[in-house]
Design a protein around this motif. Sequence first.
Motif, short mmCIF file in Angstrom:
data_model
loop_
_atom_site.label_atom_id
_atom_site.label_comp_id
_atom_site.label_asym_id
_atom_site.label_seq_id
_atom_site.Cartn_x
_atom_site.Cartn_y
_atom_site.Cartn_z
N GLY A 42 0.03 -19.95 2.69
CA GLY A 42 -0.69 -18.80 3.23
C GLY A 42 -2.16 -18.77 2.82
N VAL A 43 -2.46 -19.42 1.67
CA VAL A 43 -3.86 -19.38 1.19
C VAL A 43 -4.82 -20.10 2.14
CG1 VAL A 43 -3.15 -19.17 -1.24
CG2 VAL A 43 -3.66 -21.43 -0.30
N TYR A 44 -4.29 -21.00 2.97
CA TYR A 44 -5.18 -21.66 3.96
C TYR A 44 -5.82 -20.63 4.89
CZ TYR A 44 -3.25 -26.19 2.52
OH TYR A 44 -2.87 -27.29 1.79
N GLY A 45 -5.16 -19.50 5.06
CA GLY A 45 -5.70 -18.45 5.91
C GLY A 45 -6.94 -17.78 5.32
N GLY A 88 -6.94 -27.42 -3.33
CA GLY A 88 -8.34 -27.84 -3.30
C GLY A 88 -9.26 -26.85 -2.62
N LEU A 89 -8.91 -25.55 -2.66
CA LEU A 89 -9.69 -24.56 -1.93
C LEU A 89 -10.58 -23.69 -2.82
CD1 LEU A 89 -7.13 -23.24 0.74
CD2 LEU A 89 -8.93 -24.94 1.03
N GLU A 90 -10.67 -24.03 -4.12
CA GLU A 90 -11.53 -23.23 -5.00
C GLU A 90 -12.97 -23.30 -4.51
OE1 GLU A 90 -9.77 -22.69 -9.43
OE2 GLU A 90 -10.34 -24.73 -8.91
N THR A 136 -8.85 -13.06 -6.27
CA THR A 136 -7.90 -14.06 -6.75
C THR A 136 -7.08 -13.48 -7.91
OG1 THR A 136 -9.39 -15.83 -6.09
CG2 THR A 136 -7.67 -16.40 -7.66
N VAL A 137 -5.77 -13.66 -7.85
CA VAL A 137 -4.90 -13.24 -8.96
C VAL A 137 -4.10 -14.43 -9.47
CG1 VAL A 137 -4.59 -10.80 -8.32
CG2 VAL A 137 -3.07 -12.52 -7.32
#
Lengths: 128, 123, 98
Positions: free
Chosen positions: C34-37, C68-70, C79-80
């Motif tokens: 889901g983080v790709y969103g 690798g999205l940082e 961010t949690v």
Amino acid sequence: MTEEYEDDEVVKKIMHIIRRAPHGTIYSYEALETVLIMAAYDQDVSMAFIDDGVYTLKKDQDTSELEIKGYMKTFTALDDYDVEKLYVDRQSLEERGLTEDDLIVEVEVLDSAAIGKLMGEQDTIIPN
Amino acid sequence: MKIGVQIKDGPYNHQAADTAYQFIKAARKKGHEVFAVFLYHDGVYNITKYSEPPNDDRHIANRWSELGAEGVTIYACIAAAKRRGITNSKDGEQHIMPNTEITGLGQLTDMAIVADRLVTFGD
Amino acid sequence: MLHMINQSPFRAPSIETAMRFIQAADVVLLTEDGVYGAQSSQKYADLIKNTMANNEVYVLGPDVKARGLEGKLLDGIKTVDYEGFVDLVEKHNVNTWL
């Protein structure tokens, strides 16, 4: 949100959300099994059909040639288990070219805001 | 707060078992009571006794067994387990991990009734 | 209510659908794929941007790092870590969109 009945039995509002089509995966079938058990425990059980979940309610499904046990008849029996709150997301239905007449049981077709509000009133939401 | 967890997909195949485990670890660290985990669908594979991951990989079945020993009840749904050949005991031998149980869907119902939060992980 | 979404928007409509049902004061947590969103400059970025106008959106940090999205997320995303995830669950009832 939790109703207390006279005999102190706790009744929780539990909504099952069905978002998968039937047969391709087992999720909606096993969801229905959960719904029946929870209803037998006298909980306030509702179901919301969203996205491909609306396909589970499609009339005229026949799985005989797949040799997979069909479970459409169970939907028509939900009423006997006092599972009467069946909500269908209007947009999901329309996007798939379906209308209420295509569905095997009587449902309440609602817009997403109304279903979203109902979600907020639940004690527990079980995704499937 | 009383937290119940449901896992609906298989270990290694999907991240669900890993995310659930990290969530449970953090919740317990923060003093919450994670009282039970319910394994449904392919999630029942989480407690097979015969899982042998490579040495450099995490051992998911052991994680559940360890949590079970620490008082988090680990349940697998009997209907889902039977379909998939996950069985408690046969021929006098135990086939699931120690400190785990096979039970009915009624247990998930009880969890939903008792829990302040029921959190589901899956595909 | 906490809407937890673990599907990439390129794979499933979970984010798009969930955003139709979200109510005032609800929050969103993107986990796993889901983080790709939450990545900036991608096809579905506006979905999350529009949501952030009214609701808080969180991502699970370990999932962001693993992918690798940082440093690649939309401005305003919070961010949690796993403990922050627990705090959100403590504050809100959970609705998981699988």
